[in-house]
Design an enzyme around this catalytic site. Structure first.
Site, mmCIF file in Angstrom:
data_model
loop_
_atom_site.group_PDB
_atom_site.id
_atom_site.type_symbol
_atom_site.label_atom_id
_atom_site.label_comp_id
_atom_site.label_asym_id
_atom_site.label_seq_id
_atom_site.Cartn_x
_atom_site.Cartn_y
_atom_site.Cartn_z
ATOM 1 N N ARG A 1 0.810 -1.231 0.000
ATOM 2 C CA ARG A 1 0.000 0.000 0.000
ATOM 3 C C ARG A 1 0.845 1.284 0.000
ATOM 4 O O ARG A 1 0.413 2.319 0.486
ATOM 5 C CB ARG A 1 -0.940 0.038 1.210
ATOM 6 C CG ARG A 1 -2.021 -0.997 1.185
ATOM 7 C CD ARG A 1 -2.966 -0.786 -0.013
ATOM 8 N NE ARG A 1 -4.202 -1.516 0.177
ATOM 9 C CZ ARG A 1 -4.367 -2.803 -0.104
ATOM 10 N NH1 ARG A 1 -3.373 -3.505 -0.620
ATOM 11 N NH2 ARG A 1 -5.531 -3.387 0.089
ATOM 12 N N GLU B 1 -5.200 4.085 6.103
ATOM 13 C CA GLU B 1 -4.780 3.763 4.736
ATOM 14 C C GLU B 1 -5.122 4.896 3.772
ATOM 15 O O GLU B 1 -4.263 5.326 2.986
ATOM 16 C CB GLU B 1 -5.438 2.454 4.282
ATOM 17 C CG GLU B 1 -4.706 1.820 3.128
ATOM 18 C CD GLU B 1 -5.623 1.196 2.110
ATOM 19 O OE1 GLU B 1 -5.418 1.471 0.927
ATOM 20 O OE2 GLU B 1 -6.537 0.447 2.488
ATOM 21 N N SER C 1 -10.905 -0.263 2.957
ATOM 22 C CA SER C 1 -10.194 -0.456 4.231
ATOM 23 C C SER C 1 -9.723 0.896 4.753
ATOM 24 O O SER C 1 -9.042 1.624 4.028
ATOM 25 C CB SER C 1 -8.951 -1.318 4.032
ATOM 26 O OG SER C 1 -9.297 -2.584 3.553
#
Ligand code: EPU
Length: 347
Positions: free
Chosen positions: A171, A341, A245
């Site tokens: 990520r 995130e 998320s």
């Protein structure tokens, strides 16, 4: 005379999949390469342009506006896809930065090009996908990424980034760290495997494996299964505001993991290449009782503990308050720090 319009005071609501409202002081859209030249010209020659903070958005599916944005928001709407090259086993497919990610993936699987099928139904645009190296069901964008083209927002120079220069990790990429807000990604090229050349399918994920067992695999079939799985597990941002998320899965040192595991024998963990252990943020949050949590209109999905949701008219600040409550609770109970995130924008 510029073709591209800079609008004053535009609502942020349609620019983020949380659907939180707020005001962008300035707003513009980029549809063509000429629009980028106009944008750079406005930034260089206009006082507001020089002094304003600047945020680029794609589908708005990976950001949380905590409040109004006191600067320029630019939505990337560049469109188009093309087969750039081909060899015996691969096709090199280029898509413009503003293309919808999922529509692009569906187009590739229908052409019988393999590589992106596990990344079906991820919200957002092609140009935003490399920034956080999107990933799902055992596959990351980096696995089939070939190169991208980007314009330097300071100088107007066009750069080509090959895979190694992008510094992809879980990520993360150079576009989310060192080059944050410095580049406008105009197109991305993927090296996809021709279906006839025996691609390596990634189907060993609970919920995928069972459905596909024994069937002849195609990229389109796997994509169909992933779509059904995501629809069953994750709330649809078209129906209920969310950004997927909200926390990254924490990566712990082996020593930290052993302490956590000793007290919590059920906690899931996945060994990383360097010996660290990645654990499940959803599990930690779920154990703290937050699944389906509601505080006013902000809360956590009933379907998945990792997804923060806007049940109706939550503000960015309401959602951020819930996120902080979750982080504090997980830290207190498990000693693990969670990291957001999506980008949390405060300006
Ligand atoms: N779990 C819970 N409670 C829940 C949901 C999950 O305890 O409410 C536990 C389960 O034990 C499960 C584990 O968490 O085994 C992992 O859950 P899941 O398979 O749903 O994956 P995840 O780690 O929560 C990641 C990505 C998702 C991606 C899925 C599938 C991150 C931050 N998230 O979620 O990506 O779709 O894997 O590969 O890495 C996104 O980035 O927006 C996103 C949705």
């Amino acid at each position: 005379m510029r073709d591209m319009q800079i609008h004053k005071n535009t609502s942020l609501k349609a620019l983020n999949t949380f659907g939180v409202d707020g005001n962008a002081k300035y707003y513009c859209e980029i549809h063509t390469m000429e629009d980028i030249a106009d944008l750079l010209d406005w930034k260089a020659t206009n006082k507001a342009g020089e002094n304003s903070p600047h945020l680029l958005v794609g589908g708005g599916s990976n950001l949380l506006f905590k409040n109004d944005y006191d600067g320029l928001v630019t939505k990337i709407c560049l469109a188009g896809r093309d087969i750039a090259d081909e060899d015996e086993n691969h096709v090199y497919v280029t898509a413009a930065g503003g293309e919808n990610w999922h529509d692009f993936v569906r187009w590739t699987v229908r052409q019988k090009y393999a590589g992106l099928e596990n990344l079906s139904l991820i919200p957002g645009t092609v140009g935003a996908a490399p920034i956080q190296n999107i990933g799902a069901y055992g596959v990351e964008l980096a696995d089939s990424f070939y190169s991208l083209q980007a314009v330097d927002l300071g100088t107007g120079e066009v750069f080509e980034y090959q895979k190694s220069a992008c510094k992809f990790t879980y990520r993360e990429s150079i576009f989310k760290s060192q080059m944050l807000d410095k580049l406008l990604i105009t197109s991305v090229t993927f090296a996809l495997t021709k279906e006839s050349k025996q691609p390596i399918w990634k189907t060993d994920y609970a919920g995928v494996r069972e459905v596909l067992g024994g069937k002849e695999l195609t990229a389109e079939l796997i994509s169909d299964v992933i779509i059904a799985l995501r629809q069953s597990k994750l709330p649809d941002p078209e129906v209920i505001g969310n950004a997927g998320s909200f926390f990254k899965n924490p990566v712990l040192s082996l020593a930290e993991w052993q302490v956590l595991k000793a007290d919590n024998s059920e906690v899931p963990g996945w060994e990383q290449a360097n010996g660290d252990m990645k654990t499940s943020a959803a599990w930690l949050i779920d154990q703290c009782g937050f699944k389906g949590y509601k505080k006013g209109d902000a809360g956590v999905s009933e379907k998945h503990a990792l997804v923060l949701v806007n049940y109706a008219n939550a503000t960015g600040a309401d959602l951020w308050a819930v996120a902080q409550e979750i982080m504090a609770s997980v830290k207190e109970r498990f000693g693990v720090s969670l990291e957001a995130e999506p980008r949390v924008i405060s300006c």
